[in-house]
Each structure stands twice: as structure tokens, then as C-alpha cells.
Write a protein that holds these residues in place. Structure first.
Motif, mmCIF file in Angstrom:
data_model
loop_
_atom_site.group_PDB
_atom_site.id
_atom_site.type_symbol
_atom_site.label_atom_id
_atom_site.label_comp_id
_atom_site.label_asym_id
_atom_site.label_seq_id
_atom_site.Cartn_x
_atom_site.Cartn_y
_atom_site.Cartn_z
ATOM 1 N N GLY A 151 0.807 -1.222 0.000
ATOM 2 C CA GLY A 151 0.000 0.000 0.000
ATOM 3 C C GLY A 151 0.836 1.266 0.000
ATOM 4 O O GLY A 151 0.648 2.146 -0.856
ATOM 5 N N PRO A 152 1.796 1.425 0.936
ATOM 6 C CA PRO A 152 2.653 2.605 0.905
ATOM 7 C C PRO A 152 3.438 2.739 -0.392
ATOM 8 O O PRO A 152 3.626 3.848 -0.902
ATOM 9 C CB PRO A 152 3.583 2.389 2.103
ATOM 10 C CG PRO A 152 2.786 1.544 3.043
ATOM 11 C CD PRO A 152 1.985 0.639 2.169
ATOM 12 N N TRP A 153 3.913 1.614 -0.938
ATOM 13 C CA TRP A 153 4.653 1.675 -2.205
ATOM 14 C C TRP A 153 3.758 2.172 -3.340
ATOM 15 O O TRP A 153 4.203 2.988 -4.167
ATOM 16 C CB TRP A 153 5.209 0.286 -2.546
ATOM 17 C CG TRP A 153 5.769 0.242 -3.942
ATOM 18 C CD1 TRP A 153 6.995 0.653 -4.346
ATOM 19 C CD2 TRP A 153 5.091 -0.228 -5.105
ATOM 20 N NE1 TRP A 153 7.135 0.477 -5.702
ATOM 21 C CE2 TRP A 153 5.976 -0.064 -6.200
ATOM 22 C CE3 TRP A 153 3.825 -0.767 -5.350
ATOM 23 C CZ2 TRP A 153 5.626 -0.429 -7.491
ATOM 24 C CZ3 TRP A 153 3.478 -1.128 -6.636
ATOM 25 C CH2 TRP A 153 4.376 -0.957 -7.683
ATOM 26 N N ARG A 154 2.512 1.720 -3.401
ATOM 27 C CA ARG A 154 1.602 2.177 -4.446
ATOM 28 C C ARG A 154 1.390 3.685 -4.374
ATOM 29 O O ARG A 154 1.401 4.390 -5.389
ATOM 30 C CB ARG A 154 0.252 1.460 -4.319
ATOM 31 C CG ARG A 154 0.231 0.031 -4.824
ATOM 32 C CD ARG A 154 0.401 -0.048 -6.338
ATOM 33 N NE ARG A 154 -0.651 0.631 -7.045
ATOM 34 C CZ ARG A 154 -1.776 0.062 -7.445
ATOM 35 N NH1 ARG A 154 -1.988 -1.219 -7.184
ATOM 36 N NH2 ARG A 154 -2.682 0.752 -8.108
ATOM 37 N N ILE A 155 1.218 4.203 -3.165
ATOM 38 C CA ILE A 155 0.972 5.640 -3.002
ATOM 39 C C ILE A 155 2.202 6.446 -3.402
ATOM 40 O O ILE A 155 2.116 7.400 -4.195
ATOM 41 C CB ILE A 155 0.580 5.937 -1.547
ATOM 42 C CG1 ILE A 155 -0.813 5.362 -1.257
ATOM 43 C CG2 ILE A 155 0.590 7.446 -1.281
ATOM 44 C CD1 ILE A 155 -1.248 5.526 0.172
ATOM 45 N N VAL A 156 3.374 6.066 -2.888
ATOM 46 C CA VAL A 156 4.597 6.816 -3.183
ATOM 47 C C VAL A 156 4.963 6.715 -4.657
ATOM 48 O O VAL A 156 5.348 7.718 -5.282
ATOM 49 C CB VAL A 156 5.759 6.308 -2.299
ATOM 50 C CG1 VAL A 156 7.088 6.940 -2.728
ATOM 51 C CG2 VAL A 156 5.478 6.615 -0.842
ATOM 52 N N SER A 157 4.826 5.532 -5.239
ATOM 53 C CA SER A 157 5.196 5.378 -6.651
ATOM 54 C C SER A 157 4.273 6.180 -7.563
ATOM 55 O O SER A 157 4.718 6.703 -8.595
ATOM 56 C CB SER A 157 5.168 3.894 -7.045
ATOM 57 O OG SER A 157 3.862 3.346 -6.872
ATOM 58 N N PHE A 160 5.136 10.137 -7.039
ATOM 59 C CA PHE A 160 6.401 10.559 -7.652
ATOM 60 C C PHE A 160 6.636 9.918 -9.019
ATOM 61 O O PHE A 160 7.710 10.064 -9.592
ATOM 62 C CB PHE A 160 7.559 10.225 -6.714
ATOM 63 C CG PHE A 160 7.514 10.985 -5.419
ATOM 64 C CD1 PHE A 160 8.014 12.283 -5.349
ATOM 65 C CD2 PHE A 160 6.943 10.423 -4.290
ATOM 66 C CE1 PHE A 160 7.961 12.992 -4.151
ATOM 67 C CE2 PHE A 160 6.890 11.123 -3.092
ATOM 68 C CZ PHE A 160 7.396 12.411 -3.021
ATOM 69 N N LYS A 161 5.610 9.185 -9.513
ATOM 70 C CA LYS A 161 5.656 8.564 -10.838
ATOM 71 C C LYS A 161 6.932 7.753 -11.030
ATOM 72 O O LYS A 161 7.653 7.903 -12.009
ATOM 73 C CB LYS A 161 5.539 9.638 -11.919
ATOM 74 C CG LYS A 161 4.217 10.387 -11.841
ATOM 75 C CD LYS A 161 4.092 11.438 -12.918
ATOM 76 C CE LYS A 161 2.741 12.145 -12.805
ATOM 77 N NZ LYS A 161 2.576 13.231 -13.777
ATOM 78 N N LEU A 162 7.172 6.886 -10.042
ATOM 79 C CA LEU A 162 8.352 6.041 -10.103
ATOM 80 C C LEU A 162 8.099 4.838 -10.993
ATOM 81 O O LEU A 162 6.979 4.348 -11.103
ATOM 82 C CB LEU A 162 8.720 5.552 -8.697
ATOM 83 C CG LEU A 162 9.038 6.655 -7.677
ATOM 84 C CD1 LEU A 162 9.284 6.021 -6.312
ATOM 85 C CD2 LEU A 162 10.261 7.454 -8.112
ATOM 86 N N ALA A 218 14.427 -0.408 -0.853
ATOM 87 C CA ALA A 218 14.804 -1.349 -1.914
ATOM 88 C C ALA A 218 13.682 -1.508 -2.927
ATOM 89 O O ALA A 218 13.931 -1.624 -4.137
ATOM 90 C CB ALA A 218 15.168 -2.699 -1.299
ATOM 91 N N MET A 219 12.433 -1.506 -2.471
ATOM 92 C CA MET A 219 11.303 -1.625 -3.396
ATOM 93 C C MET A 219 11.188 -0.396 -4.285
ATOM 94 O O MET A 219 10.837 -0.496 -5.464
ATOM 95 C CB MET A 219 10.012 -1.845 -2.610
ATOM 96 C CG MET A 219 9.897 -3.227 -2.010
ATOM 97 S SD MET A 219 8.409 -3.419 -0.982
ATOM 98 C CE MET A 219 8.487 -5.186 -0.647
ATOM 99 N N LEU A 220 11.465 0.767 -3.732
ATOM 100 C CA LEU A 220 11.448 1.987 -4.550
ATOM 101 C C LEU A 220 12.599 1.988 -5.555
ATOM 102 O O LEU A 220 12.455 2.469 -6.677
ATOM 103 C CB LEU A 220 11.544 3.221 -3.644
ATOM 104 C CG LEU A 220 10.352 3.475 -2.713
ATOM 105 C CD1 LEU A 220 10.627 4.691 -1.829
ATOM 106 C CD2 LEU A 220 9.071 3.677 -3.507
ATOM 107 N N ALA A 221 13.728 1.433 -5.153
ATOM 108 C CA ALA A 221 14.912 1.445 -6.023
ATOM 109 C C ALA A 221 14.832 0.386 -7.110
ATOM 110 O O ALA A 221 15.177 0.641 -8.264
ATOM 111 C CB ALA A 221 16.166 1.248 -5.180
ATOM 112 N N PHE A 222 14.384 -0.824 -6.753
ATOM 113 C CA PHE A 222 14.421 -1.945 -7.697
ATOM 114 C C PHE A 222 13.042 -2.345 -8.217
ATOM 115 O O PHE A 222 12.945 -3.180 -9.119
ATOM 116 C CB PHE A 222 15.074 -3.160 -7.047
ATOM 117 C CG PHE A 222 16.482 -2.925 -6.606
ATOM 118 C CD1 PHE A 222 17.505 -2.755 -7.531
ATOM 119 C CD2 PHE A 222 16.796 -2.856 -5.255
ATOM 120 C CE1 PHE A 222 18.807 -2.538 -7.114
ATOM 121 C CE2 PHE A 222 18.095 -2.631 -4.831
ATOM 122 C CZ PHE A 222 19.105 -2.471 -5.766
ATOM 123 N N GLY A 223 11.998 -1.774 -7.663
ATOM 124 C CA GLY A 223 10.648 -2.162 -8.054
ATOM 125 C C GLY A 223 10.044 -3.115 -7.048
ATOM 126 O O GLY A 223 10.747 -3.966 -6.492
#
Length: 480
Positions: A151-157, A160-162, A218-223
Motif C-alpha cells: 500500500g505505501p509503495w503504491r501511493i509513493v510510486s 512521484f511517478k516512479l 529497496a522496493m522503490l529502487a528496484f521495483g
């Protein structure tokens, strides 16, 4: 699941106050071997159980070798369709899980210092590591919904359109395999089984909070997809366990009931890192049971009736954790190589090992359940009570803060008898299912029935030996 805070704060492993632990001295279960300050011996005819368990696994192999392949194929393919299940609420559920995790971590830092009253150690060591593993093995991949990162990864990505969404191309080097998950799982096992105070709420809060943060980075960096499948050890472990489940979800999102272990037959061969991960998941639980036995402690001249505590055994236990993994890996690879030679296979040993290692999943899950069953029965009650008053402020959020803990569930001769039978039955059933899965996987490597049966002979011998070892662990004298 064991730990000791030095200086007299707590002993855990199931782990508990004198009132409870003194009632459990008759129990054979390795999970409760840490609880008592004295040794105990199970006074049951365990030799008959061990012989019967070994015979049951051997007979399973003989029956499968004689059955027509088409019969087994029809058995594995049977499904009972249920209903469609959409992914829509997944983000919301994960965000709720994250909020719960943050609350638990705050309770670890600012709540009670007693691990029996603080919900953080009870939730992580009992509800997550034991309860959720069992739920995964029954109902499928619940963790993909419950994990506190999605959930947090979905919101941040999205904000910031990661890049690095679930359908994106991999950004982790292929040569890494899932070695990051192996390393992190080993660190987790070391912390759980060897660290002097894994139950200390504040210590655990710092460790869990740091792990969440590093994993999120790591999830933000590598997916998200790459790191969760190859780096985040809980996701890797729970995904492997979920392949054993009675429920599956097809590509169209429809749920169906299936035979336990049937999804393992369609799994792709694992790389060396995946093989290491699965074997580590079994060896770590096995060592947890072995580490408190009179036999293991006697090897190093330690009086098991005067258990010196975790700090004094850090070196010995670290050596044992590594040694157990090395011996299991060597035995498994030797069994695969011998089986391939007996069958005259043209497949590489790596491919055969990567496929056949999936048959370890039923065994690993069976050991996990049998080993931690008593912990779940008692500590699960403490967890429910602690969650009702997470900060020890006199709250009663769920009406369970003052519940009476029924330690009698695992105490007394009658309970010892039914617990032993249940644990022994789980271990034997796990090995029999492993033989069944291994036979189906062997058919993917060898189309001829005789060659498939021959290839499984050494692996079956290893499973028989491990059945004997597992039942011996349940019954052998232990210290704590």
C-alpha cells in the motif's frame, strides 16, 4: 521462537513465566524446550511411532511407484471452482496492515517491557511467523494482501511517478537470483534462534522498523515486484508455502479448491539461490529443535540441567545453524545426483535439484506447524489479550484484555499425549505428501515410470531418515 534477555528480564522459546513453564515439563515439543529450567523426557512408546512413521513413508513410495501415471495426473488436476476474487481492496488492506505495524512498533518502544504483555513480540513471533504461515499453507497467498509495504509503495510510486511497477522489466541483476532473500532469512533465523534477546520489545521494534524501512527503500529502487520476489524474505517464504495451499487463484482471478501440494507440480525449477532458501527454511526449524536437546548440548560438554543461557552459546549455536543447513543441503544434493544416475537422466543435476526441491515444501511446512504448535496455542492467547491493551494503559479494545490464559491446553499427561500424536501425525503426513509431490515432479523429468521411480529412491530414503529425525526431536530429552 526463543530468546533470553540477559540480566533477568525474560526467557522465551515458549518461553514463559515459572507458573506456565513448570506445568510443561512433560511435553516433548522442541518449541517448548526453551520454556523450562529443567530437562524433560516423554514417557510414551516413541519407538513404535518412529518405526511406524518410517514405514508409512516407505509404503507411500511403493504405492506411488505401482500406480499408473494417468491416475495420479487425474488426481492432481481435479479442481472445485468457487468464485471470482478481485484485487481491488489490496491497497487498502495493505495500508491498514501498515498502520497496524506502525502501532505495534510504537507499542514495542513505549509499551510494556514484558514480552507477554507487549503485542509486538507476540504478534511477530506467534501470529505472523506461526499463525500466518499455517494460514498460507491452507488458504493461499494472504501475505501479498497483508504485507505492510504494498500500500505505501503504491501511493509513493504514484505520487512521484516512479518506475518499477508489478509489470515492469526487472531492475535487479539476474545473477543475484534470490540470494538477498537467503541472506536476510539467515539473519532473521539467527536473530530468532541465537540473539540473546529477540523478545525484548524495544530491541525487536528497532529491528523490525529498520527492516521495514530498508525493504521499502529497496522496493522503490528496484521495483516492488523484483524486490518482493527476490529480496524480501518473508514474501519469498510465504509465497513458497502458499503453493501447498488448498485454494488457488487462476489467471482470471477465480478461486478454486485443489489438492494440497498440487500447485507445486507446475512450479518452475528454482535456481541455486531458491534451493538454498527452501533448504534453509527447513534446516533452521530443525536446528531450533536440536539446539536444546541433551544430545546437542552434550557434544560440547554442557550440562543440560544447568542451561547457561543464550549469550554463552552464541558461538556454538551459530556454528550449529550453519552446520545443519550444510548437512541438509549436502544430503539433498547427493540424493538428487544419485537418483539422476540411477535413472540415467540427461537432465543436469542443477535442473533436477531445482525442480525436486519443491517437494521439500510439505516437509518444511509440517515441521513449522509441529514445532511451533504449542507456542501458538499458548502465546496466541497472550497475543489476543495484549492486542486489546497494546500500550498497557488499561484499555480493552477487543474485550480480551482480561481474558484467562488457558495454559492447560498444553499441560498435563493427557495433553502431552494428544499433542505428541498430533505433532507426530503432522510430520509423518508432511513426509508422505512430499513423497507424493516428488513422484509427480519426477514424472516431469522422466516420462518412463521405472526411471521416475528409480530416480526417487535416494530422495525417499532421505525423507525416511528425516522422518525418523523429526520424530526423535519430538521425543528426545530437552533442556531450557
Amino acid at each position: 521462537m526463543s530468546g533470553r534477555t540477559e540480566g533477568g528480564v525474560v526467557e522465551r522459546g515458549c518461553h514463559r513465566p515459572t507458573l506456565i513453564t513448570t506445568t510443561l515439563t512433560l511435553l516433548p515439543n522442541p518449541a517448548f524446550a526453551h520454556a523450562s529450567d529443567r530437562g524433560h523426557v516423554l514417557l510414551l512408546p516413541t519407538g513404535y511411532y518412529i518405526a511406524g512413521g518410517a514405514l508409512a513413508v516407505a509404503v507411500s513410495f511403493l504405492v506411488l511407484a505401482l500406480l499408473p501415471p494417468a491416475t495420479l495426473d487425474r488426481f492432481w488436476r481435479r479442481r472445485l471452482p468457487l468464485f471470482p476474487f478481485a484485487d481491488t481492496p489490496r491497497t487498502i488492506i495493505s495500508l491498514i496492515s501498515f498502520a497496524g505495524f506502525a502501532t505495534l512498533n510504537a507499542a514495542g518502544l513505549f509499551g510494556s517491557r514484558d514480552p507477554l504483555s507487549n503485542p509486538l513480540p507476540l504478534t511477530i513471533w506467534t501470529l505472523l511467523w506461526v499463525g500466518l504461515a499455517i494460514a498460507q499453507g491452507l488458504f493461499g497467498d494472504l501475505w501479498s494482501w497483508l504485507n505492510p509495504w504494498y500500500g505505501p509503495w503504491r501511493i509513493v510510486s504514484r505520487l512521484f511517478k516512479l518506475r518499477g511497477g508489478e509489470g515492469q522489466e526487472s531492475r535487479l541483476p539476474s545473477w543475484l537470483g534470490c540470494w538477498p532473500a537467503v541472506i536476510l532469512f539467515f539473519a532473521f533465523a539467527w536473530f530468532e534462534l541465537i540473539d540473546p534477546a529477540p523478545d525484548d520489545p524495544a530491541r525487536l521494534a528497532y529491528a523490525a522498523g529498520l527492516y521495514w524501512l530498508l525493504t521499502f527503500i529497496a522496493m522503490l529502487a528496484f521495483g516492488y515486484r523484483d524486490w518482493s520476489r527476490r529480496g524480501e524474505f518473508l514474501t519469498v517464504f510465504f509465497a513458497m508455502v502458499a503453493r501447498f495451499a488448498l485454494v488457488e487463484r487462476d489467471e482470471h482471478g477465480r478461486l478454486a479448491l485443489c489438492w494440497p501440494g498440487s500447485k507445486l507440480l507446475g512450479a518452475a525449477p528454482l535456481p541455486a539461490s531458491g534451493i538454498a532458501f527452501l533448504l534453509l527454511s527447513l534446516s533452521s526449524v530443525s536446528f531450533d529443535g536440536l539446539s536444546k536437546t541433551f544430545f546437542w548440548l552434550g557434544l560440547f560438554g554442557i550440562n543440560p540441567l544447568e542451561y547457561p543461557g543464550r549469550t554463552a552459546l552464541i558461538g556454538i549455536s551459530s556454528f550449529g545453524l550453519v552446520l545443519t543447513f550444510v548437512l541438509l543441503a549436502a544430503a539433498f544434493l547427493l540424493a538428487v545426483i544419485l537418483g539422476q544416475r540411477l535413472a540415467g537422466s540427461r537432465h543436469s543435476h542443477g535442473e533436477a535439484a531445482g525442480l525436486l526441491v519443491w517437494s521439500i515444501v510439505p516437509i518444511a511446512l509440517a515441521y513449522h506447524v509441529a514445532h511451533y504448535l504449542t507456542a501458538l496455542l499458548v502465546d496466541g492467547q497472550y497475543a489476543i489479550a495484549a492486542l486489546s491493551d497494546p500500550f498497557a494503559l488499561g484499555w480493552n479494545l477487543f474485550g480480551a484484555a482480561d481474558m484467562q490464559i488457558e495454559a492447560g491446553l498444553v499441560a498435563g499427561a493427557h495433553s502431552a499425549w494428544w499433542l505428541w500424536n498430533l505433532q507426530a501425525g503432522i510430520i509423518i503426513a508432511g513426509h508422505m505428501l512430499a513423497v507424493l509431490v516428488a513422484h509427480g515432479l519426477a514424472w516431469r523429468l522422466h516420462q518412463a515410470p521405472s526411471r521416475a521411480a528409480l530416480s526417487q529412491l535416494p530422495l525417499t530414503m532421505l525423507m525416511i531418515a528425516y522422518t525418523i529425525f523429526g520424530l526423535w526431536l519430538l521425543a528426545t530429552p530437552t533442556a531450557g
